[in-house]
Design an enzyme around this catalytic site. Structure first.
Site, PDB file in Angstrom:
ATOM      1  N   ARG A  51       0.856  -1.200   0.000  1.00 52.38           N
ATOM      2  CA  ARG A  51       0.000   0.000   0.000  1.00 52.38           C
ATOM      3  C   ARG A  51       0.885   1.241   0.000  1.00 52.38           C
ATOM      4  NH1 ARG A  51      -1.575   2.117   4.478  1.00 52.38           N
ATOM      5  NH2 ARG A  51      -2.050   0.182   5.562  1.00 52.38           N
ATOM      6  N   TYR A 103     -15.891  17.177 -16.262  1.00 53.41           N
ATOM      7  CA  TYR A 103     -16.313  15.767 -16.301  1.00 53.41           C
ATOM      8  C   TYR A 103     -17.353  15.569 -15.194  1.00 53.41           C
ATOM      9  CZ  TYR A 103     -16.135  10.792 -15.375  1.00 53.41           C
ATOM     10  OH  TYR A 103     -16.491   9.483 -15.129  1.00 53.41           O
ATOM     11  N   ASP A 175      -6.677  18.710 -15.577  1.00 53.50           N
ATOM     12  CA  ASP A 175      -7.006  17.330 -15.925  1.00 53.50           C
ATOM     13  C   ASP A 175      -6.550  17.135 -17.364  1.00 53.50           C
ATOM     14  OD1 ASP A 175      -8.204  14.976 -16.760  1.00 53.50           O
ATOM     15  OD2 ASP A 175     -10.015  15.269 -15.566  1.00 53.50           O
ATOM     16  N   LYS A 200      -7.760   5.720 -19.494  1.00 54.35           N
ATOM     17  CA  LYS A 200      -8.029   6.105 -20.890  1.00 54.35           C
ATOM     18  C   LYS A 200      -6.814   5.847 -21.786  1.00 54.35           C
ATOM     19  CE  LYS A 200     -11.753   7.636 -18.909  1.00 54.35           C
ATOM     20  NZ  LYS A 200     -12.771   6.736 -18.528  1.00 54.35           N
TER      21      LYS A 200
HETATM   22  N1  PLP Z   1     -11.341  12.971 -15.967  1.00 54.93           N
HETATM   23  C1  PLP Z   1     -11.827  12.846 -17.213  1.00 54.93           C
HETATM   24  C2  PLP Z   1     -11.603  13.966 -18.183  1.00 54.93           C
HETATM   25  C3  PLP Z   1     -12.530  11.705 -17.605  1.00 54.93           C
HETATM   26  O1  PLP Z   1     -12.996  11.616 -18.856  1.00 54.93           O
HETATM   27  C4  PLP Z   1     -12.727  10.673 -16.643  1.00 54.93           C
HETATM   28  C5  PLP Z   1     -13.473   9.464 -16.996  1.00 54.93           C
HETATM   29  O2  PLP Z   1     -14.103   9.373 -18.028  1.00 54.93           O
HETATM   30  C6  PLP Z   1     -12.213  10.836 -15.346  1.00 54.93           C
HETATM   31  C7  PLP Z   1     -11.518  12.004 -15.047  1.00 54.93           C
HETATM   32  C8  PLP Z   1     -12.429   9.794 -14.280  1.00 54.93           C
HETATM   33  O3  PLP Z   1     -11.602   8.698 -14.456  1.00 54.93           O
HETATM   34  P1  PLP Z   1     -11.938   7.199 -13.972  1.00 54.93           P
HETATM   35  O4  PLP Z   1     -13.130   6.734 -14.744  1.00 54.93           O
HETATM   36  O5  PLP Z   1     -10.673   6.444 -14.266  1.00 54.93           O
HETATM   37  O6  PLP Z   1     -12.222   7.253 -12.503  1.00 54.93           O
END
Ligand code: PLP
Length: 377
Positions: A51, A103, A175, A200
């Site tokens: 961890r 998001y 992000d 992604k």
């Molecule tokens: N940030 C963006 C721009 C996203 O498109 C996503 C998910 O689609 C996330 C954060 C969240 O990521 P996760 O689904 O891996 O928790």
């Protein structure tokens, strides 16, 4: 080989890594949750308990820190866990400014969870920096940008925004999930933190969840994120780290190829009489194309949103007729996906009713364009 040990003991000893001198090219997966101490209680290296740290996680974190030109990186079990860690670094009563089309899970995380812990938020159109300046309050501590934004592909000028955050001593988080470090490096142009959903483009094959937080400096804030990672424990498994690290090896090739196809598809759709608008920062018609051209490299990404003429049902029908774009949530992997975002985001969503979000994969461009041609007939 005859051993004096009993079966149960042999079953344990014989599967421990022991003293092999193999030299694998592919990194072994260190599934071990714990590591052996020396007789005096010390350790030969930094690994004690997985961890806190694990060799596969260390490799992944070092790799992403290098790709984003950051001094430190902390990996998490999902993008949302990484986002939560960044927000948990703030304290009760602090205020964060978010994009109005952030998001949507970030929006629900702040309203459903962090508001109860006293975190205040304001959403603004982050392509308009005047709105950002006006939203700054005495207790503002962080500005969160997502560029291109999800799903309206608005662009925020990171460098300009960073002059505002620097003047007010605020933390600027970007992000960077959608562009990936292949197309954009926010830490080089003024951001303090970059976060990714490594689910992604990094993973790239729709088979792993992950997230990471990269910091420009190895400072107090980095220590705080590290402490949250270790103590909250939302860490990725060694296998997840291994999968994401393997994805990194082909990240550049995948993202540049997907980006090239996305531009060609965006140009085709923009001219189509049944399409109202294509939201893609690589098109000259995009209102912030010039900013995207300044701060992105190698292209404008493999995500686009298509506003279909007609109502919501029309858009849903189009997405159902597509054969090579699977209707599924997520993005950034080898296969093309399409999604009617409003249905996913729910009634509070500000996303237009007739918007389809498209993630362009690695299929041949001719097949993808022909698919849209047939479905828009
Ligand atoms: N940030 C963006 C721009 C996203 O498109 C996503 C998910 O689609 C996330 C954060 C969240 O990521 P996760 O689904 O891996 O928790």
């Amino acid at each position: 080989m005859k051993s004096k040990l009993k079966f149960e003991t042999r079953a344990i000893k014989s599967t421990q890594s022991g003293s092999t001198n193999v030299k694998p090219l592919s990194t072994p997966i260190y599934l071990s949750s714990t590591f052996e101490r020396n007789e005096d209680g010390s350790y030969d290296n930094d690994f004690q308990y997985s961890r806190a740290d694990n060799p596969n996680r260390r490799i992944l974190e070092n790799s992403i820190a290098q790709l984003e030109n950051g001094e430190s990186c902390f990996a998490f079990s999902s993008g949302m866990a990484a986002i939560s860690a960044i927000l948990q670094s703030l304290k009760t009563g602090d205020h964060v400014i978010l994009p109005d089309d952030v998001y949507y899970n970030i929006y629900s995380l702040t309203t459903d969870v962090f508001e109860r812990w006293g975190l205040q938020t304001t959403t603004v159109d982050m392509s308009d920096l005047e709105q950002v300046k006006q939203a700054i309050k005495e207790n503002t501590k962080m500005i969160w940008a997502e560029t291109p934004s999800n799903p309206q592909l608005k662009i925020t000028d990171i460098q300009e925004l960073s002059s505002i955050t620097k003047a007010h001593k605020l933390t600027l988080v970007v992000d960077n999930t959608w562009p990936s470090p292949v197309l954009q490096n926010p830490l080089d142009i003024g951001a303090d933190i970059v976060m990714h959903s490594t689910t992604k483009y990094f993973g790239g094959h729709s088979d792993v969840l992950g997230g990471c937080v990269v910091l420009k400096e190895n400072n107090k804030l980095a220590e705080r994120i590290h402490s949250i990672q270790k103590n909250m424990g939302a860490v990725p498994s060694p296998f997840d780290c291994w999968l994401i690290a393997r994805g990194i090896q082909t990240l550049h090739l995948r993202v540049t190829a997907q980006t090239k196809t996305a531009l060609a598809l965006a140009e085709y759709l923009e001219e189509h009489p049944k399409i109202d608008q294509v939201l893609y920062p690589g098109l000259e018609s995009h209102p912030q194309h010039h900013i995207a051209a300044k701060q992105m490299k190698n292209g404008f990404g493999a995500m686009l949103s298509v506003i279909v003429k007609g109502d919501q049902q029309n858009a849903v029908d189009v997405s159902n007729r597509l054969e090579h774009f699977t209707a599924a949530t997520s993005l950034g992997a080898v296969e093309s996906l399409v999604e009617h975002r409003k249905s996913v985001e729910g009634p509070d969503s500000k996303t237009p009713n007739n918007l389809l979000r498209v993630s362009v994969g690695l299929e041949n461009i001719d097949d993808l364009i022909n698919d849209w041609r047939q479905c828009l007939k």
